[in-house]
Design a protein around this motif. Structure first.
Motif, short mmCIF file in Angstrom:
data_model
loop_
_atom_site.label_atom_id
_atom_site.label_comp_id
_atom_site.label_asym_id
_atom_site.label_seq_id
_atom_site.Cartn_x
_atom_site.Cartn_y
_atom_site.Cartn_z
N ILE A 64 37.75 26.05 25.48
CA ILE A 64 38.25 24.76 25.94
C ILE A 64 38.95 24.88 27.29
N THR A 65 39.10 23.74 27.95
CA THR A 65 39.91 23.61 29.17
C THR A 65 40.80 22.39 29.00
N GLY A 66 41.96 22.34 29.74
CA GLY A 66 42.87 21.21 29.68
C GLY A 66 43.81 21.31 28.49
N LEU B 56 40.94 34.06 21.06
CA LEU B 56 40.48 35.37 21.48
C LEU B 56 41.45 35.90 22.52
N THR B 57 42.00 37.07 22.27
CA THR B 57 42.84 37.73 23.27
C THR B 57 41.98 38.76 23.98
N HIS C 225 39.56 28.66 31.60
CA HIS C 225 39.61 28.71 30.14
C HIS C 225 40.76 29.58 29.60
N ILE C 226 41.63 30.03 30.48
CA ILE C 226 42.74 30.89 30.08
C ILE C 226 43.97 30.03 29.83
N ASN D 173 45.85 40.61 28.23
CA ASN D 173 46.55 39.70 27.33
C ASN D 173 46.23 38.24 27.61
N GLN D 174 45.02 37.98 28.11
CA GLN D 174 44.60 36.60 28.38
C GLN D 174 44.07 35.96 27.10
N LEU D 175 44.55 34.72 26.86
CA LEU D 175 44.22 34.05 25.61
C LEU D 175 43.24 32.91 25.85
#
Length: 584
Positions: free
Chosen positions: A531-533, A514-515, A549-550, A519-521
């Protein structure tokens, strides 16, 4: 002649009598000859024999009257009046008979012409005989007037009879014309003979005059009425008949459709429809960009309460992609606001000429895409054979999902149309079963392949209290209903720094990027959480998502036991040499 009399023979009188008899014979011969010539001409091909025959008959009266007058009366004014009246009546009768449905056969034309010729000959002989009796000038003139008036009434009556025949059966109009014309000719001949014989006395003449006057007045009224009746018949057009649901001679009624016009229908009416074998009610929700049926919700709930399946339709007026999107949004607002199930079948009503455009297919697909995004993917098209872009709109769903309107004058269970479609709307003039509260017309359809029942059944609406602050699966899509009982869209933070996202169709994002703003994905895994990591994917590729989460881009990340990674402009961790800064 008695030659033994002592009276001297008047030579002048004798000569004059011979000349008179000779002239009379020549006149009879001339009239007879003209009659046969006229008959031969009429026997030629004529487009409307009924018109010609009536006109000829009326003309016979006129010519006969003039001949009698020239032999027996000096009252030329009366003669002219009779002739003019007869001509007017002939024209009137001709105009009445000359209708579009009065096509006569050649045989009828020939018979009518023969009858006319015979009438002409008999009338001429009778009048000449009457002239030979040397009746008083005034008596003869009055008799002629009676003859013409009575004949006129006969022609008018015959023409009026023709109009009634046309009204009852257009296919039989040629037969009615032939019989009517023959009757008119016979009536003229009979009336002519009777009226002339009755003129032998002044008393009879006066009676004939009175009858003629009354007949003339009656004829004028009759002719006027005939004109009006024929005008009404010509202007009328066939309509589908009215019948009651449950009539087994008609096609099976599986579906009825309603709009605000049927707002007077009660719960009892829907119950009667269910008892009569009806399975589905299709309800109009919206039209254009701003109209909503104010009773649609109530109609749907009564139908469900009666055990009837419910579908909805939108009346389309769009002719551009933008207006198609706006109209789909109008329908979607009704669906979402009222918690309509995603399983409900939705029809686009494509019948309005405003929607005519070569882009009809693309526009309707745009309409569908808006509803698809909200999870309403069960579609059908309502149209008719007269819709200019019928095939173009059918293309968006396929023929098996078409609900087609086409009305026979008398729908029959033994003559089903459009059987390759999903459903056929065959009448708009059906009545609810006997004893119903609503007494107006209602549209009815037969369903061939189960299309109209491929819906949510009686579960048209999701009860708000059923889905409050909880998840709900529909097929392979997951929705989350908020505190207001409505499915949410956008980000949802929950638990211990957990994040999920619901698209414009209210379905949760899974296994997809998701953008978002700036422009953060983000990436949402198989469980719907962002997700994280580190994330390994494809052929030894690696990306990293922070605690927010970015995805990391153009930045370092220290992971685990002080492992340092650098993620490039595309978000992937680099490998190999990386030149940075001043020759580093």
């Amino acid at each position: 002649m008695n030659f033994k009399t002592h009276n001297h023979i008047n030579a002048k009188t004798t000569k004059r009598f011979k000349l008179y008899k000779s002239g009379k014979l020549w006149l009879v011969a001339g009239v007879t000859f003209c009659s046969f010539v006229g008959s031969a001409i009429i026997n030629d091909q004529i487009a409307h024999a009924d018109t010609v025959t009536v006109a000829k008959t009326a003309t016979t009266v006129t010519r006969t009257t003039v001949s009698a007058d020239s032999k027996t009366s000096n009252d030329s004014a009366s003669s002219d009046t009779v002739s003019t009246t007869a001509n007017k009546v002939a024209n009137t009768a001709s105009n009445i008979a000359h209708q579009p449905n009065s096509a006569t056969t050649n045989l009828n034309t020939s018979q009518a012409a023969t009858a006319t010729s015979s009438t002409t000959t008999k009338a001429a002989s009778s009048i000449l005989s009457q002239a030979d009796s040397e009746t008083a000038n005034s008596n003869t003139s009055q008799a002629v007037t009676a003859t013409s008036s009575a004949a006129t009434e006969a022609v008018s009556s015959a023409a009026n009879q023709t109009g009634q025949k046309v009204s009852s059966s257009n296919n039989k109009s040629h037969e009615a014309t032939a019989h009517t014309t023959s009757a008119a000719s016979g009536s003229i001949n009979q009336v002519s003979s009777t009226a002339i014989k009755s003129a032998t006395s002044t008393e009879n003449t006066n009676k004939a005059t009175s009858v003629a006057s009354n007949a003339a007045k009656h004829q004028a009224t009759t002719t006027k009425k005939a004109d009006l009746n024929l005008t009404t018949v010509t202007a009328s057009t066939p309509e589908t008949d009215v019948w009651t649901i449950g009539d087994t001679t008609r096609p099976r009624v599986d579906v009825v459709d309603v709009a605000s016009y049927q707002s007077a229908m009660t719960q009892s009416d829907y119950n009667k429809l269910k008892a009569a074998g009806v399975k589905t009610v299709i309800i109009k929700t919206t039209e254009g960009t701003g109209y909503t049926n104010p009773v649609a919700l109530a109609q749907a709930k009564m139908a469900n309460a009666a055990g009837l399946n419910v579908d909805f339709y939108h009346y389309a007026t769009f002719n551009t992609a933008d207006t198609a999107q706006m109209e789909a949004t109008n329908m979607a607002n009704f669906l979402v606001k009222n918690n309509v199930s995603k399983k409900v079948l939705l029809f686009a009503d494509m019948e309005d000429a405003k929607t005519y455009t070569v882009n009809a297919t693309a526009n309707l697909n745009t309409f569908w895409s808006v509803l698809n995004a909200l999870g309403y993917t069960n579609h059908g098209v309502y149209t008719s054979n007269t819709y200019l872009y019928r095939d173009a709109v059918i293309k968006t769903v396929g023929q098996s999902r078409v609900w087609r309107a086409q009305y026979p004058y008398t729908p029959s269970a033994n003559n089903l149309w459009n059987t390759d479609d999903g459903a056929w709307q065959f009448s708009s003039t059906a009545l609810l079963p006997s004893g119903s509260d609503y007494t107006g017309y209602i549209d009815v359809s037969i369903c061939y392949n189960g299309l109209t029942e491929d819906s949510a059944g009686t579960n048209t609406f999701s009860t708000p209290n059923e889905f409050v602050n909880q998840y709900h699966w529909e097929g392979n899509k997951l929705y989350f209903y908020g505190s207001n009982g409505q499915p949410i869209t956008g980000f949802r933070h929950y638990g211990n720094n957990k994040l999920e996202y619901y698209g414009s169709d209210h379905a949760q994002y899974r296994n997809r990027y998701l953008t978002a703003a700036n422009n953060q994905l983000y990436y949402f895994g198989s469980n719907g959480d962002a997700i994280t990591g580190l994330r390994h994917y494809a052929n030894n590729k690696l990306e990293y998502y922070g605690t927010d989460h970015i995805q990391y881009r153009n930045r370092y990340a220290t992971v685990g036991n002080n492992k340092l990674y650098y993620f490039g402009s595309n978000g992937d961790a680099i490998s190999g040499l990386r030149h940075d800064g001043n020759n580093k």
